[in-house]
Design an enzyme around this catalytic site. Structure first.
Site, PDB file in Angstrom:
ATOM      1  N   ASN A 100       0.859  -1.182   0.000  1.00  0.00           N
ATOM      2  CA  ASN A 100       0.000   0.000   0.000  1.00  0.00           C
ATOM      3  C   ASN A 100       0.895   1.231   0.000  1.00  0.00           C
ATOM      4  O   ASN A 100       1.473   1.575   1.025  1.00  0.00           O
ATOM      5  CB  ASN A 100      -0.907  -0.044   1.239  1.00  0.00           C
ATOM      6  CG  ASN A 100      -1.784   1.190   1.362  1.00  0.00           C
ATOM      7  OD1 ASN A 100      -1.791   2.047   0.467  1.00  0.00           O
ATOM      8  ND2 ASN A 100      -2.499   1.296   2.459  1.00  0.00           N
ATOM      9  N   LYS A 104       0.058   4.211  -0.259  1.00  0.00           N
ATOM     10  CA  LYS A 104      -0.623   5.367   0.354  1.00  0.00           C
ATOM     11  C   LYS A 104      -0.460   6.609  -0.529  1.00  0.00           C
ATOM     12  O   LYS A 104      -0.421   6.489  -1.753  1.00  0.00           O
ATOM     13  CB  LYS A 104      -0.124   5.570   1.787  1.00  0.00           C
ATOM     14  CG  LYS A 104      -0.251   4.274   2.609  1.00  0.00           C
ATOM     15  CD  LYS A 104      -0.060   4.446   4.081  1.00  0.00           C
ATOM     16  CE  LYS A 104      -0.230   3.100   4.776  1.00  0.00           C
ATOM     17  NZ  LYS A 104      -0.131   3.178   6.229  1.00  0.00           N
ATOM     18  N   HIS A 148      -9.538   1.066   4.887  1.00  0.00           N
ATOM     19  CA  HIS A 148      -8.265   1.284   5.583  1.00  0.00           C
ATOM     20  C   HIS A 148      -8.492   2.184   6.795  1.00  0.00           C
ATOM     21  O   HIS A 148      -9.289   3.117   6.748  1.00  0.00           O
ATOM     22  CB  HIS A 148      -7.233   1.916   4.637  1.00  0.00           C
ATOM     23  CG  HIS A 148      -5.858   1.853   5.210  1.00  0.00           C
ATOM     24  ND1 HIS A 148      -5.411   2.753   6.146  1.00  0.00           N
ATOM     25  CD2 HIS A 148      -4.855   0.969   5.016  1.00  0.00           C
ATOM     26  CE1 HIS A 148      -4.174   2.427   6.500  1.00  0.00           C
ATOM     27  NE2 HIS A 148      -3.814   1.346   5.833  1.00  0.00           N
ATOM     28  N   GLU A 185      -6.855   4.547   7.984  1.00  0.00           N
ATOM     29  CA  GLU A 185      -6.630   5.984   7.769  1.00  0.00           C
ATOM     30  C   GLU A 185      -7.905   6.640   7.234  1.00  0.00           C
ATOM     31  O   GLU A 185      -8.210   7.789   7.562  1.00  0.00           O
ATOM     32  CB  GLU A 185      -5.428   6.184   6.829  1.00  0.00           C
ATOM     33  CG  GLU A 185      -4.130   5.906   7.576  1.00  0.00           C
ATOM     34  CD  GLU A 185      -2.989   5.364   6.730  1.00  0.00           C
ATOM     35  OE1 GLU A 185      -3.056   5.416   5.494  1.00  0.00           O
ATOM     36  OE2 GLU A 185      -2.012   4.878   7.349  1.00  0.00           O
ATOM     37  N   GLU A 245      -5.145  -4.939  10.562  1.00  0.00           N
ATOM     38  CA  GLU A 245      -4.116  -3.921  10.735  1.00  0.00           C
ATOM     39  C   GLU A 245      -4.388  -3.140  12.020  1.00  0.00           C
ATOM     40  O   GLU A 245      -5.187  -2.181  12.019  1.00  0.00           O
ATOM     41  CB  GLU A 245      -4.136  -2.939   9.553  1.00  0.00           C
ATOM     42  CG  GLU A 245      -3.908  -3.588   8.210  1.00  0.00           C
ATOM     43  CD  GLU A 245      -3.409  -2.569   7.185  1.00  0.00           C
ATOM     44  OE1 GLU A 245      -2.249  -2.688   6.776  1.00  0.00           O
ATOM     45  OE2 GLU A 245      -4.165  -1.651   6.818  1.00  0.00           O
ATOM     46  N   GLY A 277       2.602   2.440  10.749  1.00  0.00           N
ATOM     47  CA  GLY A 277       3.512   3.569  10.585  1.00  0.00           C
ATOM     48  C   GLY A 277       4.235   3.974  11.859  1.00  0.00           C
ATOM     49  O   GLY A 277       4.850   5.031  11.909  1.00  0.00           O
ATOM     50  N   SER A 337       3.702  -1.970  10.322  1.00  0.00           N
ATOM     51  CA  SER A 337       5.140  -1.998  10.572  1.00  0.00           C
ATOM     52  C   SER A 337       5.813  -3.319  10.172  1.00  0.00           C
ATOM     53  O   SER A 337       6.792  -3.746  10.801  1.00  0.00           O
ATOM     54  CB  SER A 337       5.452  -1.640  12.031  1.00  0.00           C
ATOM     55  OG  SER A 337       5.052  -0.294  12.294  1.00  0.00           O
TER      56      SER A 337
HETATM   57  O1  LIG Z   1      -1.289   0.729   6.808  1.00  0.00           O
HETATM   58  C1  LIG Z   1      -0.514  -0.133   6.440  1.00  0.00           C
HETATM   59  C2  LIG Z   1      -0.764  -0.894   5.199  1.00  0.00           C
HETATM   60  O2  LIG Z   1      -2.045  -0.676   4.713  1.00  0.00           O
HETATM   61  C3  LIG Z   1       0.718  -0.434   7.196  1.00  0.00           C
HETATM   62  O3  LIG Z   1       1.551   0.671   7.135  1.00  0.00           O
HETATM   63  P1  LIG Z   1       3.087   0.529   7.651  1.00  0.00           P
HETATM   64  O4  LIG Z   1       3.616  -0.758   7.053  1.00  0.00           O
HETATM   65  O5  LIG Z   1       3.763   1.752   7.132  1.00  0.00           O
HETATM   66  O6  LIG Z   1       3.010   0.442   9.147  1.00  0.00           O
END
Ligand SMILES: O=C(CO)COP(=O)(O)O
Length: 252
Positions: free
Chosen positions: A10, A12, A96, A98, A166, A172, A212
């Site tokens: 992803n 993002k 997601h 976010e 997740e 992150g 992560s």
């Molecule tokens: O949100 C994520 C994948 O959709 C995970 O993000 P990170 O791997 O940067 O922690």
């Protein structure tokens, strides 16, 4: 059980055209197991979908990071599942954290999105996960079960769904769930699906972990019986994404 390992990247809201092309070049040159062992899907921002699709090796696939909940129309700023059909983009990430957190997408809204995208023949990476407060309050399973229930209420065929667990506190932050923490939630989720959907879906549904994940921790996470792959954020922009794809070999 035959759950093929799945690794999603992803990207993002990151990248320029040049950066995106560079990532694709790295992926195209990578030595990874065949499609019979691991399914690889990368998800660039919408605007880069056509260029990534045109340049990416044919054994890797592309995903959008979101799509509108119903048929497209007067929804400024959105893209529709119909457009993904038109561009032949097979996958879409929905729900997601976010978007749930920053854009207030509710469980029901995500369930509707998943159902609509599936109805147009898209494959869906459906994301769920608890916040730190929810984990500390001991409500992790209740939260992810509620999120999954809202999807299950709208979806009858799970063949084209991958469930991405997740935990929000791991995204992150560099604070990855331990393999035991991931395994515990994945096993509980599978049991929930067994009890509330069907034994067949529970056995075949891929439940992947995100938060992560990196080249260093992916193998141990992948060795957990109910971890069927990953959804990777930050590390999917870097060459170590190849190491994460190669973690699939621990299953064989
Ligand atoms: O949100 C994520 C994948 O959709 C995970 O993000 P990170 O791997 O940067 O922690």
């Amino acid at each position: 059980m035959g759950r093929k390992f799945f690794v999603g990247g992803n990207w993002k809201c990151n990248g320029t055209t040049d950066e995106v092309k560079k990532i694709v070049t790295t992926l195209n040159e990578a030595k990874v197991p065949g499609e019979d062992v691991v399914e690889v899907v990368v998800s660039p921002p919408y605007v880069f979908l056509p260029v990534v699709k045109s340049l990416l090796r044919s054994d890797f696939h592309v995903a959008a990071q979101n799509c509108w909940v119903r048929k497209g129309g007067a929804y400024t700023g959105e893209i529709s599942a119909e457009m993904l059909v038109n561009l032949d983009i097979p996958w879409v990430i929905l729900g997601h954290s976010e978007r749930r957190q920053l854009l207030n997408e509710s469980n029901e809204f995500v369930g509707d999105k998943v159902a609509y995208a599936l109805s147009l023949g898209r494959k869906v990476i459906a994301c769920i996960g608890e916040t730190l407060e929810e984990r500390e309050a001991g409500t992790t399973i209740a939260v992810v079960a509620e999120q999954t229930k809202a999807i299950a209420a709208k979806v009858s065929n799970w063949d084209n769904v991958v469930l991405a667990y997740e935990p929000v506190w791991a995204i992150g932050t560099g604070k990855v769930a331990t393999p035991a923490q991931a395994q515990e939630v994945h096993a509980d989720l599978r049991k929930w699906v067994h009890d509330n959907v069907s034994a067949d879906v529970a056995a075949s549904l891929r439940i992947i972990y995100g938060g992560s994940v990196n080249g260093g921790n992916s193998k141990e996470l992948a060795s957990q019986p109910d971890v069927d792959g990953f959804l990777v954020g930050g590390a999917s922009l870097k060459p170590e994404f190849i190491d994460i794809i190669n973690a699939a070999t621990v299953k064989n």
